[in-house]
Design an enzyme around this catalytic site. Structure first.
Site, PDB file in Angstrom:
ATOM      1  N   SER A  19      -5.501 -14.378   1.592  1.00  0.00           N
ATOM      2  CA  SER A  19      -6.422 -13.440   0.953  1.00  0.00           C
ATOM      3  C   SER A  19      -6.603 -13.849  -0.506  1.00  0.00           C
ATOM      4  O   SER A  19      -5.626 -14.251  -1.158  1.00  0.00           O
ATOM      5  CB  SER A  19      -5.827 -12.030   1.046  1.00  0.00           C
ATOM      6  OG  SER A  19      -6.660 -11.113   0.389  1.00  0.00           O
ATOM      7  N   TYR A  54       0.850  -1.196   0.000  1.00  0.00           N
ATOM      8  CA  TYR A  54       0.000   0.000   0.000  1.00  0.00           C
ATOM      9  C   TYR A  54       0.885   1.246   0.000  1.00  0.00           C
ATOM     10  O   TYR A  54       1.686   1.458   0.911  1.00  0.00           O
ATOM     11  CB  TYR A  54      -0.969   0.019   1.194  1.00  0.00           C
ATOM     12  CG  TYR A  54      -2.062  -1.051   1.128  1.00  0.00           C
ATOM     13  CD1 TYR A  54      -2.257  -1.814  -0.024  1.00  0.00           C
ATOM     14  CD2 TYR A  54      -2.906  -1.287   2.205  1.00  0.00           C
ATOM     15  CE1 TYR A  54      -3.245  -2.791  -0.090  1.00  0.00           C
ATOM     16  CE2 TYR A  54      -3.910  -2.254   2.142  1.00  0.00           C
ATOM     17  CZ  TYR A  54      -4.057  -3.011   0.996  1.00  0.00           C
ATOM     18  OH  TYR A  54      -5.045  -3.969   0.929  1.00  0.00           O
TER      19      TYR A  54
HETATM   20  N1  NAP Z   1      -6.997  -8.306   0.200  1.00  0.00           N
HETATM   21  C1  NAP Z   1      -7.078  -7.605  -0.909  1.00  0.00           C
HETATM   22  O1  NAP Z   1      -6.673  -8.048  -2.011  1.00  0.00           O
HETATM   23  C2  NAP Z   1      -7.665  -6.232  -0.848  1.00  0.00           C
HETATM   24  C3  NAP Z   1      -7.954  -5.540  -2.038  1.00  0.00           C
HETATM   25  C4  NAP Z   1      -8.516  -4.268  -1.943  1.00  0.00           C
HETATM   26  C5  NAP Z   1      -8.773  -3.702  -0.700  1.00  0.00           C
HETATM   27  N2  NAP Z   1      -8.462  -4.390   0.441  1.00  0.00           N
HETATM   28  C6  NAP Z   1      -8.721  -3.800   1.777  1.00  0.00           C
HETATM   29  O2  NAP Z   1     -10.100  -3.464   1.878  1.00  0.00           O
HETATM   30  C7  NAP Z   1     -10.240  -2.103   2.272  1.00  0.00           C
HETATM   31  C8  NAP Z   1     -11.525  -1.544   1.722  1.00  0.00           C
HETATM   32  O3  NAP Z   1     -11.512  -1.571   0.292  1.00  0.00           O
HETATM   33  P1  NAP Z   1     -12.111  -0.352  -0.532  1.00  0.00           P
HETATM   34  O4  NAP Z   1     -11.440   0.899  -0.127  1.00  0.00           O
HETATM   35  O5  NAP Z   1     -12.102  -0.714  -1.959  1.00  0.00           O
HETATM   36  O6  NAP Z   1     -13.612  -0.398   0.055  1.00  0.00           O
HETATM   37  P2  NAP Z   1     -14.931   0.393  -0.067  1.00  0.00           P
HETATM   38  O7  NAP Z   1     -15.278   0.693   1.343  1.00  0.00           O
HETATM   39  O8  NAP Z   1     -15.851  -0.412  -0.929  1.00  0.00           O
HETATM   40  O9  NAP Z   1     -14.649   1.753  -0.882  1.00  0.00           O
HETATM   41  C9  NAP Z   1     -14.112   2.881  -0.278  1.00  0.00           C
HETATM   42  C10 NAP Z   1     -14.273   4.046  -1.243  1.00  0.00           C
HETATM   43  O10 NAP Z   1     -15.663   4.449  -1.220  1.00  0.00           O
HETATM   44  C11 NAP Z   1     -15.725   5.850  -0.882  1.00  0.00           C
HETATM   45  N3  NAP Z   1     -16.891   6.174  -0.044  1.00  0.00           N
HETATM   46  C12 NAP Z   1     -17.743   7.206  -0.251  1.00  0.00           C
HETATM   47  N4  NAP Z   1     -18.690   7.252   0.699  1.00  0.00           N
HETATM   48  C13 NAP Z   1     -18.432   6.237   1.535  1.00  0.00           C
HETATM   49  C14 NAP Z   1     -19.086   5.767   2.703  1.00  0.00           C
HETATM   50  N5  NAP Z   1     -20.196   6.345   3.183  1.00  0.00           N
HETATM   51  N6  NAP Z   1     -18.562   4.717   3.320  1.00  0.00           N
HETATM   52  C15 NAP Z   1     -17.443   4.112   2.835  1.00  0.00           C
HETATM   53  N7  NAP Z   1     -16.802   4.518   1.714  1.00  0.00           N
HETATM   54  C16 NAP Z   1     -17.294   5.564   1.067  1.00  0.00           C
HETATM   55  C17 NAP Z   1     -14.459   6.124  -0.112  1.00  0.00           C
HETATM   56  O11 NAP Z   1     -14.170   7.518  -0.247  1.00  0.00           O
HETATM   57  P3  NAP Z   1     -14.054   8.468   1.062  1.00  0.00           P
HETATM   58  O12 NAP Z   1     -12.722   8.184   1.649  1.00  0.00           O
HETATM   59  O13 NAP Z   1     -14.127   9.825   0.479  1.00  0.00           O
HETATM   60  O14 NAP Z   1     -15.193   8.165   1.991  1.00  0.00           O
HETATM   61  C18 NAP Z   1     -13.455   5.238  -0.817  1.00  0.00           C
HETATM   62  O15 NAP Z   1     -12.951   5.871  -1.986  1.00  0.00           O
HETATM   63  C19 NAP Z   1      -8.953  -1.438   1.749  1.00  0.00           C
HETATM   64  O16 NAP Z   1      -8.642  -0.245   2.425  1.00  0.00           O
HETATM   65  C20 NAP Z   1      -7.933  -2.513   2.031  1.00  0.00           C
HETATM   66  O17 NAP Z   1      -7.542  -2.452   3.401  1.00  0.00           O
HETATM   67  C21 NAP Z   1      -7.947  -5.647   0.387  1.00  0.00           C
END
Ligand code: NAP
Length: 308
Positions: free
Chosen positions: A168, A63
């Site tokens: 994962s 990251y």
């Molecule tokens: N194991 C793997 O291969 C893998 C892959 C990808 C991710 N991950 C993990 O999973 C975590 C979450 O993934 P993700 O960031 O794609 O998840 P997500 O929660 O589906 O998406 C987050 C995005 O949505 C936006 N958003 C807007 N309103 C929101 C609200 N009310 N609540 C939450 N988000 C909102 C956020 O922007 P704002 O910040 O402006 O709210 C952010 O850009 C990552 O941080 C990482 O730790 C793991």
């Protein structure tokens, strides 16, 4: 709340993640570089999350090319007492071109014993801590040797560098064959109304049989659910908004989380937002018991067709 509502997810736990103290809602830090936060601001985000009961923080060595772990480590040094009350998750095994682990010509996966040992040590250095609470293989390695992975994991546990080990993005078959060699605490998996594969290809069923909870990533489709132009997102939001009113939820976002928390595999859920209010929405989802019919209404909207 509907009479046939299922038991609130906070009451259910199948897994060993509970034993290491993980919170059901996990703060995902993948996007931290986009957040443009100083170490002081990140420390405030961490403190506010922990006050809400979100005590688990998800990292990976890649990251921000290692910068996210380093910034988190700087935030931790400002208030070292936070470390004992939180759980740090990190992952390794992906070697992108130009990664912090040294230049590579071709992006590839590496789950060799030496690489995993060195990757954990680099993460610990950046995070300025002496152990990870949970260490995951980030993606399945086509050249994996499960005996070697098991040996690496057991050695890291013996050295006190990790408390628990998991994977994962593993298929059920990949998970089961590694679990035959070494205990696995979780399989971190993508799942959302846009990404239903884990439901359809038995990953969740397999984990339930093993009494292991998944950790869910990109539950909101990585933000796609907020799109004003994506037709499926618009349709889903209509359904979710109706249900939010029915369940007196503060937002349709909490209904998405409730939908995921209803799964019998008792998932943990990663939230990828920079705003602590988003963590609150996930915590609200944990307390909502969706009826069976409403759960299937969201599935039908996601698939665009009723169940057969
Ligand atoms: N194991 C793997 O291969 C893998 C892959 C990808 C991710 N991950 C993990 O999973 C975590 C979450 O993934 P993700 O960031 O794609 O998840 P997500 O929660 O589906 O998406 C987050 C995005 O949505 C936006 N958003 C807007 N309103 C929101 C609200 N009310 N609540 C939450 N988000 C909102 C956020 O922007 P704002 O910040 O402006 O709210 C952010 O850009 C990552 O941080 C990482 O730790 C793991």
């Amino acid at each position: 709340m509907n009479e046939e509502a299922s038991a609130p997810a906070e009451k259910r736990s199948l897994d060993t993640l509970a034993a290491i103290g993980c919170s059901k809602v996990v703060a995902g830090l993948w996007r931290v570089r986009e957040w443009n936060m100083s170490a002081a601001l990140l420390k405030r985000y961490v403190q506010e999350s922990m006050t809400l009961g979100v005590t688990t923080f998800d990292h990976a060595d890649i990251y921000g090319g290692g910068e996210v772990e380093a910034l988190f480590g700087d935030a931790l040094t400002q208030t070292p007492s936070l470390r004992d009350r939180m759980q740090i998750v990190s992952k390794a095994g992906i070697r992108p071109r130009g990664s912090s682990a040294g230049a590579v010509r071709v992006k590839h996966y590496d789950t060799s014993r030496a690489y995993l040992q060195a990757a954990v040590e680099r993460s610990l250095q950046r995070l300025k801590t002496d152990h990870l609470d949970l260490f995951l293989i980030h993606r399945p390695d086509h050249l994996a040797n499960n005996d070697e992975i098991a040996d690496a994991a057991e050695s890291l546990i013996r050295q006190g560098k990790i408390r628990a080990f998991g994977v994962s993005n593993f298929t059920t078959r990949q998970f089961d064959s590694l679990r035959a060699k070494v205990p696995l605490a979780t399989n971190q998996i993508e799942f959302s109304p846009f990404e239903l594969q884990a439901l359809d290809d038995d990953v969740f069923t397999g984990l339930s049989s093993a009494s292991v909870s998944p950790m869910i990533w990109s539950a909101l489709g990585g933000g796609r659910l907020f799109s004003e132009t994506d037709e499926l997102a618009l349709l889903l939001r209509r359904e979710l908004t109706t249900l939010a009113e029915k369940y007196n939820a503060s937002s349709w976002v909490s209904i998405v989380y409730a939908w995921i928390f209803t799964l019998p595999c008792a998932p943990y859920l990663l939230v990828g937002s920079r705003r602590v209010e988003s963590l609150q929405q996930a915590l609200e989802g944990l307390r909502i018991g969706l009826s069976r019919e409403d759960w299937y209404a969201i599935l039908e909207a996601a698939r665009g067709k009723p169940v057969p």
